[in-house]
Enzyme design. Structure first.
Site, PDB file in Angstrom:
ATOM      1  N   LYS A 128       0.813  -1.216   0.000  1.00  0.00           N
ATOM      2  CA  LYS A 128       0.000   0.000   0.000  1.00  0.00           C
ATOM      3  C   LYS A 128       0.848   1.269   0.000  1.00  0.00           C
ATOM      4  CE  LYS A 128      -3.794  -2.328   2.399  1.00  0.00           C
ATOM      5  NZ  LYS A 128      -3.108  -3.612   2.643  1.00  0.00           N
ATOM      6  N   ARG A 213      -8.035  -9.405  -9.491  1.00  0.00           N
ATOM      7  CA  ARG A 213      -6.633  -9.716  -9.245  1.00  0.00           C
ATOM      8  C   ARG A 213      -5.988 -10.025 -10.596  1.00  0.00           C
ATOM      9  NH1 ARG A 213      -3.135 -11.604  -5.384  1.00  0.00           N
ATOM     10  NH2 ARG A 213      -3.914  -9.730  -4.337  1.00  0.00           N
TER      11      ARG A 213
END
Length: 319
Positions: A128, A213
Site C-alpha cells: 500500500k 486480481r
C-alpha cells in the site's frame, strides 16, 4: 528440459496450507514436475555466520493430496548462496520486523542466488506504499493517524474505507458511511493497534461487482480473476469468503499493467499481483506473497506457475 535447479522455498508451515488454492504449493508442484529439487524452511530458520547465510531446510516432495501433500527428508544445513539456485520468498505477511530482517539477510546472497521476489525491492515496495507511485490510477487516498484528517476526508467523499497500511488478506477493512458512526472509535482502535499511519480511501461502489486480481510475471500479464464479495461483505478476498469468476481485462487495466511493467522488471519483482476495482481503480500492488494463480488456471487454463518457472529458468540460464 531445463537443467534441474535447487530451489529453497521460504514459506509458512506446509502442514497449515490449503493446497486447493495455495499459490506457493502450485509453484512447488510445477517446479517438481520440471525436475527441480525442492527444500522448505521457515523464515525463522534463517541464520548468518562467517559471511554466509544458511537455513536448516528439509528436502521435500509434494503431491495433490490434502493432509498427505508433502513428505520431508532429514533436515540439512543449506547454504542459500552456494547450494541454492533459487530462493522463493513466499511467507505470508504481517510485514513486520521479522519479515524485514529476512529481506536483509537474503539480500546478502542476491549476487549468488536468484531471490524471487528481489528482497530489497520487497522491503522497499510494501503493497500500500509502492502503489502511491501510481496515484493517478488510484481512488482518492489519505494516509494518516489523525482523526481530524479522517473526518475531513469523510466529509469530502461521503463514504470511506479504512484499512491497516501493512495488512493483508482482507483483514481489518472497515467501511464508514456519511454519518461517521464509529469513526472516532475506529481510529482509536487502529492507533492503539498499529504505530504506523493507516490507509483511508473513498469507498468505490463498483466493489460490489468485484475486485480484479491481475497477475504479472516479469512485467507481463499472465492472467486475471474477478473476486466477488460474499453476502453482506465489502471485502472480496478469497481468504475471507469471496468467490472467483472468469474475467477479461479492460483497456484501462491494460494501461495500468503497461505503466507498471518497466518498474516491476527494474526492481526484480518477478511475480506480482495487482488489485483493480471497477475496471479502473488500482488499489494494491502485491509483492510479498502474491496469490491467485490457482484460480486463474481453473478459469482460464493458463499455466501461470509454468510461466513463472519459465521466467526463473531464463534468468538462471543467463546468470
Amino acid at each position: 528440459m531445463a537443467t534441474p535447479l535447487t530451489v529453497a522455498v521460504q514459506m509458512d508451515p506446509l502442514a497449515s496450507i490449503n493446497i486447493a488454492g495455495d499459490s506457493s504449493f502450485a509453484l512447488m508442484l510445477s517446479a517438481q514436475a520440471r525436475g527441480h529439487h525442492l527444500f522448505h524452511y521457515l523464515a525463522e530458520d534463517l541464520n548468518y555466520r562467517d559471511g554466509r547465510v544458511w537455513a536448516l531446510a528439509h528436502p521435500v516432495t509434494v503431491q495433490r493430496q490434502q493432509g498427505a501433500h508433502f513428505t520431508f527428508g532429514d533436515p540439512v544445513r543449506l547454504d542459500l548462496g552456494r547450494e541454492a539456485d533459487v530462493v522463493l520468498m513466499r511467507q505470508d505477511p504481517p510485514f513486520d520486523l521479522g519479515y524485514i530482517t529476512a529481506t536483509h539477510l537474503l539480500e546478502r546472497i542476491a549476487d549468488e542466488t536468484l531471490i524471487v521476489n528481489d528482497p530489497s525491492s520487497v522491503r522497499n515496495a510494501p503493497e500500500k506504499i509502492f502503489v502511491l507511485d501510481y496515484a493517478h490510477f488510484m481512488p482518492p487516498t489519505l494516509i494518516t493517524r489523525s482523526l481530524d484528517e479522517a473526518r475531513a476526508f469523510l466529509a469530502e467523499h461521503g463514504d470511506i474505507v479504512i484499512k491497516p497500511l501493512h495488512g493483508n488478506g482482507g483483514k481489518a477493512i472497515f467501511r464508514v458511511g456519511a454519518d461517521g458512526a464509529n469513526l472516532s472509535a475506529l481510529i482509536e482502535v487502529f492507533n492503539n493497534t498499529w504505530r504506523e499511519p493507516h490507509m483511508v480511501q473513498a469507498f468505490l461502489p463498483a466493489v460490489a461487482k468485484g475486485d480484479k486480481r491481475i497477475v504479472l510475471v516479469d512485467g507481463e500479464i499472465a492472467g486475471a480473476i474477478n473476486r466477488l464479495p460474499g453476502e453482506g461483505e465489502i471485502r472480496s478476498n478469497l481468504a475471507v469468503g469471496g468467490s472467483a469468476e472468469k474475467t477479461e481485462l479492460t483497456p484501462r487495466e491494460r494501461e495500468i499493467c503497461a505503466a507498471l511493467a518497466p518498474e516491476l522488471k527494474r526492481r526484480g519483482l518477478l511475480f506480482v499481483g495487482i488489485d483493480v476495482i471497477g475496471g479502473e481503480w488500482l488499489t494494491e500492488i502485491n509483492v510479498t506473497s502474491p496469490t491467485g494463480i490457482v484460480a486463474i488456471e481453473r478459469f482460464d487454463g493458463t499455466d501461470v506457475a509454468g510461466m513463472i518457472w519459465d521466467a526463473i529458468e531464463a534468468k538462471c540460464t543467463r546468470a
